[in-house]
Design a protein around this motif. Structure first.
Motif, PDB file in Angstrom:
ATOM      1  N   LEU A 192       0.390  -1.040  -0.215  1.00 35.67           N
ATOM      2  CA  LEU A 192       0.168  -0.078  -0.208  1.00 35.67           C
ATOM      3  C   LEU A 192       1.238   1.467   0.032  1.00 35.67           C
ATOM      4  O   LEU A 192       0.505   2.117  -0.469  1.00 35.67           O
ATOM      5  CB  LEU A 192      -1.047   0.142   1.312  1.00 35.67           C
ATOM      6  CG  LEU A 192      -2.047  -0.501   1.155  1.00 35.67           C
ATOM      7  CD1 LEU A 192      -2.744  -1.063   2.516  1.00 35.67           C
ATOM      8  CD2 LEU A 192      -3.063  -0.242  -0.106  1.00 35.67           C
TER       9      LEU A 192
ATOM     10  N   HIS B 144       2.168   1.445  -3.434  1.00 31.62           N
ATOM     11  CA  HIS B 144       1.246   2.120  -4.446  1.00 31.62           C
ATOM     12  C   HIS B 144       0.854   3.963  -3.854  1.00 31.62           C
ATOM     13  O   HIS B 144       0.424   5.001  -4.638  1.00 31.62           O
ATOM     14  CB  HIS B 144      -0.712   1.357  -4.036  1.00 31.62           C
ATOM     15  CG  HIS B 144      -0.570   0.282  -4.413  1.00 31.62           C
ATOM     16  ND1 HIS B 144      -1.211  -0.877  -4.417  1.00 31.62           N
ATOM     17  CD2 HIS B 144       0.572  -0.664  -5.542  1.00 31.62           C
ATOM     18  CE1 HIS B 144      -0.768  -1.739  -5.132  1.00 31.62           C
ATOM     19  NE2 HIS B 144       0.180  -1.962  -5.422  1.00 31.62           N
ATOM     20  N   LYS B 145       0.923   4.147  -2.470  1.00 32.28           N
ATOM     21  CA  LYS B 145       0.390   5.535  -1.850  1.00 32.28           C
ATOM     22  C   LYS B 145       1.785   6.093  -2.765  1.00 32.28           C
ATOM     23  O   LYS B 145       1.488   7.733  -3.197  1.00 32.28           O
ATOM     24  CB  LYS B 145      -0.180   5.679  -0.568  1.00 32.28           C
ATOM     25  CG  LYS B 145       0.364   6.559  -0.014  1.00 32.28           C
ATOM     26  CD  LYS B 145      -0.698   6.807   1.541  1.00 32.28           C
ATOM     27  CE  LYS B 145      -1.120   8.038   1.942  1.00 32.28           C
ATOM     28  NZ  LYS B 145      -1.065   7.618   3.214  1.00 32.28           N
TER      29      LYS B 145
ATOM     30  N   HIS C 149       1.186   7.392  -6.407  1.00 34.50           N
ATOM     31  CA  HIS C 149      -0.499   8.029  -5.907  1.00 34.50           C
ATOM     32  C   HIS C 149      -0.054  10.021  -5.249  1.00 34.50           C
ATOM     33  O   HIS C 149      -0.335  10.418  -6.562  1.00 34.50           O
ATOM     34  CB  HIS C 149      -1.523   7.567  -4.851  1.00 34.50           C
ATOM     35  CG  HIS C 149      -2.010   5.916  -5.688  1.00 34.50           C
ATOM     36  ND1 HIS C 149      -3.309   7.085  -6.817  1.00 34.50           N
ATOM     37  CD2 HIS C 149      -2.605   5.365  -4.978  1.00 34.50           C
ATOM     38  CE1 HIS C 149      -4.118   6.000  -6.843  1.00 34.50           C
ATOM     39  NE2 HIS C 149      -3.982   4.780  -6.404  1.00 34.50           N
TER      40      HIS C 149
ATOM     41  N   SER D  55      -4.765   5.780 -10.644  1.00 30.15           N
ATOM     42  CA  SER D  55      -5.371   4.554 -10.570  1.00 30.15           C
ATOM     43  C   SER D  55      -5.041   3.440 -11.508  1.00 30.15           C
ATOM     44  O   SER D  55      -4.477   2.119 -11.499  1.00 30.15           O
ATOM     45  CB  SER D  55      -6.412   4.312 -10.942  1.00 30.15           C
ATOM     46  OG  SER D  55      -6.917   5.128 -11.211  1.00 30.15           O
TER      47      SER D  55
ATOM     48  N   ARG E  97      -2.480  -0.131 -11.421  1.00 32.24           N
ATOM     49  CA  ARG E  97      -3.091  -1.388 -12.055  1.00 32.24           C
ATOM     50  C   ARG E  97      -1.857  -1.672 -12.569  1.00 32.24           C
ATOM     51  O   ARG E  97      -1.787  -3.065 -12.529  1.00 32.24           O
ATOM     52  CB  ARG E  97      -4.527  -1.266 -12.706  1.00 32.24           C
ATOM     53  CG  ARG E  97      -5.243  -2.313 -12.564  1.00 32.24           C
ATOM     54  CD  ARG E  97      -6.718  -2.395 -13.028  1.00 32.24           C
ATOM     55  NE  ARG E  97      -6.248  -1.441 -14.666  1.00 32.24           N
ATOM     56  CZ  ARG E  97      -6.990  -0.127 -14.473  1.00 32.24           C
ATOM     57  NH1 ARG E  97      -7.433   0.448 -13.440  1.00 32.24           N
ATOM     58  NH2 ARG E  97      -6.608   0.146 -16.057  1.00 32.24           N
TER      59      ARG E  97
ATOM     60  N   HIS F 256       1.111  -3.543 -10.912  1.00 33.69           N
ATOM     61  CA  HIS F 256       0.711  -4.438 -10.041  1.00 33.69           C
ATOM     62  C   HIS F 256       0.239  -5.364 -10.204  1.00 33.69           C
ATOM     63  O   HIS F 256       1.055  -6.413 -10.390  1.00 33.69           O
ATOM     64  CB  HIS F 256      -0.564  -3.504  -9.315  1.00 33.69           C
ATOM     65  CG  HIS F 256      -1.066  -5.191  -8.014  1.00 33.69           C
ATOM     66  ND1 HIS F 256      -0.230  -5.266  -6.902  1.00 33.69           N
ATOM     67  CD2 HIS F 256      -2.120  -6.910  -8.213  1.00 33.69           C
ATOM     68  CE1 HIS F 256      -0.999  -5.925  -6.000  1.00 33.69           C
ATOM     69  NE2 HIS F 256      -1.471  -6.467  -7.061  1.00 33.69           N
TER      70      HIS F 256
ATOM     71  N   TYR G  86      -5.097  -7.143  -6.133  1.00 34.30           N
ATOM     72  CA  TYR G  86      -4.909  -6.192  -6.131  1.00 34.30           C
ATOM     73  C   TYR G  86      -6.227  -5.043  -6.477  1.00 34.30           C
ATOM     74  O   TYR G  86      -6.264  -5.868  -8.090  1.00 34.30           O
ATOM     75  CB  TYR G  86      -4.213  -5.069  -5.796  1.00 34.30           C
ATOM     76  CG  TYR G  86      -4.088  -3.973  -6.664  1.00 34.30           C
ATOM     77  CD1 TYR G  86      -4.034  -2.925  -5.247  1.00 34.30           C
ATOM     78  CD2 TYR G  86      -4.036  -3.112  -7.676  1.00 34.30           C
ATOM     79  CE1 TYR G  86      -4.441  -1.627  -5.727  1.00 34.30           C
ATOM     80  CE2 TYR G  86      -4.262  -1.813  -7.434  1.00 34.30           C
ATOM     81  CZ  TYR G  86      -4.128  -0.999  -7.018  1.00 34.30           C
ATOM     82  OH  TYR G  86      -5.045  -0.051  -7.001  1.00 34.30           O
TER      83      TYR G  86
ATOM     84  N   LEU H 267      -8.570  -2.112  -7.513  1.00 35.10           N
ATOM     85  CA  LEU H 267      -9.219  -0.358  -6.783  1.00 35.10           C
ATOM     86  C   LEU H 267     -10.661  -0.341  -6.978  1.00 35.10           C
ATOM     87  O   LEU H 267     -10.899   0.118  -8.748  1.00 35.10           O
ATOM     88  CB  LEU H 267      -8.581   0.641  -7.908  1.00 35.10           C
ATOM     89  CG  LEU H 267      -8.400   2.665  -7.498  1.00 35.10           C
ATOM     90  CD1 LEU H 267      -8.216   2.747  -5.770  1.00 35.10           C
ATOM     91  CD2 LEU H 267      -8.054   3.122  -8.010  1.00 35.10           C
TER      92      LEU H 267
ATOM     93  N   ASN I 271     -12.556  -2.783 -12.875  1.00 34.69           N
ATOM     94  CA  ASN I 271     -12.009  -2.110 -11.087  1.00 34.69           C
ATOM     95  C   ASN I 271     -13.443  -1.726 -10.130  1.00 34.69           C
ATOM     96  O   ASN I 271     -13.909  -1.542  -9.643  1.00 34.69           O
ATOM     97  CB  ASN I 271     -12.088  -0.428 -11.234  1.00 34.69           C
ATOM     98  CG  ASN I 271     -10.587  -0.449 -11.970  1.00 34.69           C
ATOM     99  OD1 ASN I 271     -10.035  -1.069 -11.255  1.00 34.69           O
ATOM    100  ND2 ASN I 271     -10.364   1.097 -12.012  1.00 34.69           N
TER     101      ASN I 271
ATOM    102  N   PHE J 213     -10.256   4.400  -0.512  1.00 32.89           N
ATOM    103  CA  PHE J 213      -9.240   5.339  -1.689  1.00 32.89           C
ATOM    104  C   PHE J 213      -9.176   6.854  -1.123  1.00 32.89           C
ATOM    105  O   PHE J 213      -7.948   7.457  -1.136  1.00 32.89           O
ATOM    106  CB  PHE J 213      -9.430   4.781  -2.409  1.00 32.89           C
ATOM    107  CG  PHE J 213      -8.643   5.536  -3.883  1.00 32.89           C
ATOM    108  CD1 PHE J 213      -6.652   4.943  -4.029  1.00 32.89           C
ATOM    109  CD2 PHE J 213      -9.383   6.011  -4.643  1.00 32.89           C
ATOM    110  CE1 PHE J 213      -6.454   5.737  -5.328  1.00 32.89           C
ATOM    111  CE2 PHE J 213      -8.160   7.171  -5.833  1.00 32.89           C
ATOM    112  CZ  PHE J 213      -6.970   6.462  -5.819  1.00 32.89           C
TER     113      PHE J 213
ATOM    114  N   THR K 279      -9.303   0.475  -1.693  1.00 30.59           N
ATOM    115  CA  THR K 279      -8.131  -0.063  -2.498  1.00 30.59           C
ATOM    116  C   THR K 279      -8.336  -1.372  -1.259  1.00 30.59           C
ATOM    117  O   THR K 279      -9.056  -2.202  -0.825  1.00 30.59           O
ATOM    118  CB  THR K 279      -6.717   0.054  -1.490  1.00 30.59           C
ATOM    119  OG1 THR K 279      -6.829   1.539  -2.523  1.00 30.59           O
ATOM    120  CG2 THR K 279      -5.983  -0.862  -2.296  1.00 30.59           C
TER     121      THR K 279
END
Length: 785
Positions: free
Chosen positions: A55, A58-59, A62, A95, A99, A102, A119, A121, A131, A171, A213
C-alpha cells in the motif's frame, strides 16, 4: 511366586507410565495451542506487513502523480505546450498506473515462485470494468461512506479453498479538483469523453468516497511454516509416545513370556505324565491299535496288535496294510483313505492275516487324524472270531427253527391239500371204474370227461403250490390288465350265485409288465375270497381299475418308487377281517377256514406275484362292513401284446414221421405211443437217456423228432438233448418236465431245444407242440439230396 512379583512390579510401572503419558499429553496440548497462537499472530503480522508495504508503494505512486505529474501537466497546458483537450490516463491516472504496476509486480512474484497478490481499486461505477467492485467490495464502499470513522477492514477469509488476508482501505474522498475528470461528463476533457463513452466514473460528488483499495494477500506460504512446525511437533510427540509404549509393551511381553514359559513347563510335565498313562492304557488294551499313513505304512501299534498277528513291534513297523489285511491291497487302500477323509470315522469288518498265515475276522473302527500337513488312519481292531462263531450258531439255530416252523405249517396245510387231492382222486378213480363197466359209448365218453376234469384240477393245485414256492418261471410281457379282468369276470359270473351283485368299473386301458396267467390268478383269488365272505349273506363284489401317480412325499405305498401306477381295487361287503389278523393274511399257510376249505396259499400267492411285478398290495377291512384290496402295478409305455388264445390247428395228424420218445415212467411211455400212433406218427420209446442215445446212434438219420423227459436216472433230459444235438444239430427236440430246478424255458431254448412243455400235458397241447417242432425242423443233407 516369581510370576506374581513380576506381575506386581509391572502394575506399578504401568501406573507410573500412565501418569507420565497424561502429563506429557497435557504439556504438548498447551505447547501446541501456544505455538498455534504465536504462529497465527506471526502469519497475520507478516501478511499485514506485506500488504502495508504494498500500500505504501501504491500510495507513493499516487502522491507522485497527484503532486508532481498533474501540476506539471497543468503548467505545460497553461503555457500551451500541451493542448487543452489532451488527456492520457497512462501518464495522468494514478489508479491506472498503479494497476499496471501491480500486474508487473505479480509477474515478478510468479517468476519467484510466490503466489500472486490480488489488488483492485474497486469502485461502484468505474470507467474501466476491471475496477468493478464485487458484492463484498460494494458492501465495504457503503460502510466506509456511512461510517467515516472506519479507516480499514482486515479479515482472514477463504477464497477458492485457500486462506488469504483481505484488507480494504478507503481510496480517496472527491475534492473540487477531482470533479474536472469525475464531475459532469460534458465538463470533462474531450479526450476523456472520447476514451470513455459511458457514464462510468462521471457524475460523482464532492466528499464522496468513490473507491476502495482491495487487497487479498495469500497466506499459504506462511501457513506452510505453521504446518511444518506442527507436523514436526506431532511426529516428535508420536515418536516419544510410541517409544514409551513400546518400552511398556516390551516389559509386558517379557513378563508374559516368562509366565507362559513357566506354565508351558508345567503343562509339558502334565502332558508327559498323561502321555505315559495313555501309552500304558493303550498297551494294556485288549483291542489292537494301528497308526497308518495315507500310503498304507504302519507307523505305530500297541502290544495287542503284536499279539493278535504274532509279530514283534519292530516287524510290524516294517509292514504295510496289505501285508496284514488280504482284502486291502494298494488299490483298495487308495479307495478307502479318501472315503475315510470324507467321513471322519468308518466302521467295517474285514480279515487279518497272522505271521503264520492264519486268517481271522476283525471289526475295525477307523478314525481320520490330521496333524499339521500329515494325514493318518488311527484304527482300533477287534478280533470277532468268537462273535462270528456265535452268529453262525445262532443263524443255524434260527434256520432249524424256521424249518421246524415250516414243517409245522406244512403239517397244518397237509390236511387241506390231502383233502383236495383225495377228492380229486376219488372222482378220477370213481369215474374210471364206471368207464370200465360202461357199455354205452356216450356214457363212457362222459365218464372219461369227468376223469379229465379231475386231472386238470389236480394239475392246477400243483401249479398253485409251485407258484407260491417260486419253482416255476413266468415270462412277463406288456399286458393290458383290463382284458384279463374281463375274461376272469366271465368265469366268475357263471360260478357266483345271484345273491351276490358284481359291479365293474374298468376306466383304464393301461399296460403293465406281467404274466397274464398270474394276473388272472390275482383276480380269481381276490374275487373268490370276496365271494366266500358273502356266500351266506349275499352282497356286492366290486372290481375297479384306474390309474394313480405316486409322488415322493406320498405315504402308504410301501417301497414303491415315484411314478405312474395301475390301481386295481377289489372289494366286498362281507364279514370283514378282524384287526388282529390283518397283518398275517399274506403269510404262507395262514388261513381262517376249516380244514378242507382252503390251503392258505391264495393270498400268499397273490402277494408274491404282486412283489415280482415290482408292485404293492394293501388291505383295508372293518368287521361286519367288508374288505377292500388295493393292488398297485407300475405302468409301462409299451404296446400290449395280444392275449394268447387256444391254438387252433386244423389237422394235428402226422404223415408217418418217426418220433423217439424217452421217459422213465412206463404209463407215460404207453400213453405217448398210443396217442402218437393214433395220429399217424411212428413211435419208438426208450426207458432212459442212455438207451435212447444208443438207439439214436444205431438208427442215425431215421428219426424226425426227439421228445424227452427232463428228470430221469443215469442221464437228465438236458444232457441227453445236448448229446443228440452234438450228433445231429438239425434234429428238433421237445423237452418235457414235471418240475426241475436245473432248467427252465429260457435255458432249454438257449441250448437248442425247440419246444418246452410242463407236465401234465394234454393231448391237444402235445400234438400242437409236435406239429410246431416238425415245422421248425432243419432238413438234413440226405433229405436235401
Amino acid at each position: 511366586m516369581c510370576a506374581e512379583i513380576l506381575s506386581s512390579q509391572l502394575g506399578i510401572v504401568k501406573q507410573r507410565a500412565l501418569g507420565l503419558i497424561i502429563a506429557v499429553t497435557f504439556i504438548m496440548m498447551v505447547t501446541a495451542a501456544l505455538l498455534y497462537w504465536i504462529s497465527h499472530a506471526y502469519v497475520l503480522g507478516q501478511a499485514e506487513a506485506n500488504v502495508t508495504n504494498l500500500l505504501l508503494s501504491h500510495k507513493g505512486i499516487h502522491h507522485y502523480v497527484q503532486n508532481t505529474m498533474l501540476p506539471a501537466y497543468a503548467k505545460y497546458q497553461a503555457e500551451g505546450e500541451i493542448p487543452a483537450t489532451f488527456y492520457a490516463p497512462e501518464i495522468l491516472s494514478s489508479s491506472y498506473i498503479v494497476r499496471v504496476q501491480h500486474a508487473f509486480y505479480n509477474q515478478e512474484r510468479k517468476a519467484a515462485g510466490l503466489p500472486e497478490v490480488y489488488y483492485k481499486l474497486a469502485a461502484t461505477s468505474p470507467r474501466n470494468p476491471v475496477n468493478k467492485a464485487d458484492a463484498l467490495e460494494e458492501k465495504l464502499i457503503k460502510i466506509f461512506n456511512e461510517h467515516r470513522d472506519v479507516k480499514s477492514y482486515k479479515e482472514i477469509v477463504e477464497v477458492d479453498g485457500k486462506k488469504v488476508l483481505y484488507v480494504a482501505l478507503p481510496f480517496l474522498e472527491n475534492q473540487q479538483r477531482c470533479l474536472r475528470c469525475h464531475g459532469k461528463r460534458e465538463d470533462s476533457p474531450v479526450e476523456l469523453q472520447q476514451l470513455y463513452p459511458g457514464q462510468g466514473g462521471f457524475n460523482e460528488k464532492i466528499g464522496e468516497i468513490r473507491a476502495i483499495t482491495s487487497i487479498r494477500s495469500p497466506l499459504e506460504h506462511e501457513y506452510a511454516h505453521i504446518y511444518l512446525i506442527g507436523l514436526t511437533l506431532l511426529v516428535g510427540f508420536m515418536a516419544f509416545v510410541g517409544l514409551f509404549l513400546f518400552n511398556i509393551r516390551l516389559q509386558s511381553l517379557v513378563q508374559t513370556r516368562t509366565s507362559s514359559l513357566e506354565e508351558e513347563i508345567e503343562e509339558r510335565k502334565q502332558a508327559e505324565e498323561t502321555l505315559r498313562l495313555t501309552r500304558i492304557s493303550v498297551e494294556a488294551a485288549s483291542d489292537a491299535l494301528f497308526w497308518m499313513t495315507a500310503d498304507a505304512r504302519i507307523i505305530d501299534v500297541n502290544e495287542a496288535a503284536c499279539r493278535s498277528l504274532d509279530y514283534t513291534r519292530e516287524e510290524l513297523l516294517q509292514l504295510k496294510v496289505p501285508d496284514v489285511d488280504p482284502h486291502y491291497d494298494q488299490e483298495a487302500w487308495q479307495r478307502h483313505f479318501p472315503e475315510l477323509r470324507k467321513s471322519g470315522t468308518l466302521m467295517f469288518e474285514t480279515e487279518h492275516r497272522t505271521k503264520g498265515g492264519r486268517v481271522f475276522p476283525v471289526e475295525i473302527v477307523a478314525n481320520y487324524v490330521q496333524h499339521g500337513t500329515e494325514e493318518y488312519n488311527c484304527a482300533f481292531v477287534r478280533d470277532i472270531t468268537e462273535r462270528k462263531r456265535a452268529e453262525e450258531e445262532r443263524a443255524e439255530m434260527e434256520k432249524r427253527l424256521r424249518q421246524a416252523q415250516k414243517m409245522e405249517s406244512i403239517g397244518t396245510l397237509a390236511g387241506g391239500i390231502a383233502h383236495d387231492f383225495n377228492n380229486m382222486l376219488a372222482a378220477i378213480l370213481g369215474y374210471t371204474e364206471l368207464a370200465m363197466m360202461e357199455k354205452d359209448p356216450d356214457r363212457l365218453a362222459q365218464d372219461l370227461e369227468q376223469v379229465k376234469i379231475g386231472g386238470e384240477r389236480a394239475a392246477k393245485l400243483v401249479k398253485q403250490i409251485l407258484t407260491f414256492s417260486r419253482k416255476t418261471e413266468q415270462e412277463k410281457q406288456p399286458l393290458q390288465v383290463a382284458l384279463v379282468i374281463k375274461e376272469a369276470m366271465k368265469i366268475l359270473r357263471s360260478s357266483i350265485p345271484t345273491t351276490i351283485e358284481i359291479r365293474e368299473d374298468l376306466s383304464s386301458s393301461g399296460v403293465v409288465l406281467a404274466d397274464p396267467t398270474q394276473i388272472h390268478q390275482i383276480i380269481m383269488n381276490l374275487c373268490t375270497n370276496g365271494y366266500q365272505a358273502m356266500r351266506e349273506t349275499g352282497g356286492i363284489l366290486a372290481v375297479s381299475l384306474g390309474e394313480i401317480e405316486i409322488r415322493t412325499e406320498d405315504e402308504g405305498y410301501g417301497e414303491l418308487v415315484p411314478g405312474k401306477y395301475l390301481k386295481l381295487e377289489i372289494s366286498d361287503t362281507g364279514s370283514g377281517i378282524s384287526p388282529e389278523i390283518q397283518d398275517k393274511i399274506f403269510e404262507p399257510y395262514f388261513t381262517t377256514k376249516k380244514t378242507g376249505e382252503g390251503t392258505g396259499l391264495g393270498l400268499a400267492v397273490v402277494h408274491g406275484i404282486v412283489k415280482s411285478c415290482k408292485g404293492h398290495i394293501t388291505v383295508y377291512s372293518e368287521p361286519g362292513k367288508g374288505t377292500t384290496f388295493h393292488v398297485y402295478l407300475p405302468l409301462v409305455a409299451e404296446k400290449a401284446v395280444e392275449l394268447p388264445g387256444k391254438e387252433v390247428i386244423a389237422d394235428l395228424s402226422g404223415k408217418g414221421e418217426r418220433i423217439l420218445f424217452v421217459d422213465d415212467e412206463a404209463q407215460i411211455r404207453d400213453f405217448a405211443e398210443r396217442l402218437f400212433s393214433m395220429h399217424g406218427y411212428k413211435v419208438t420209446t426208450c426207458i432212459n437217456g442212455g438207451v435212447a442215445l444208443e438207439e439214436f446212434q444205431n438208427r442215425l438219420g431215421q428219426f424226425d423228432l426227439v421228445i424227452t423227459d427232463m428228470t430221469m436216472p443215469y442221464m437228465t433230459g438236458a444232457e441227453f438233448a445236448q448229446k443228440i444235438l452234438g450228433i445231429r444239430p438239425d434234429i428238433p427236440i421237445i423237452l418235457c418236465t414235471g418240475q426241475s430246478e436245473l432248467i427252465n424255458r429260457e435255458k432249454a431254448l438257449a441250448m437248442g431245444v425247440c419246444e418246452y412243455l410242463n407236465k401234465p400235458v394234454l393231448k391237444h397241447d402235445f400234438l400242437a407242440a409236435i406239429h410246431r417242432a416238425l415245422e421248425k425242423k432243419i432238413p438234413s443233407s440226405a433229405e436235401l439230396h
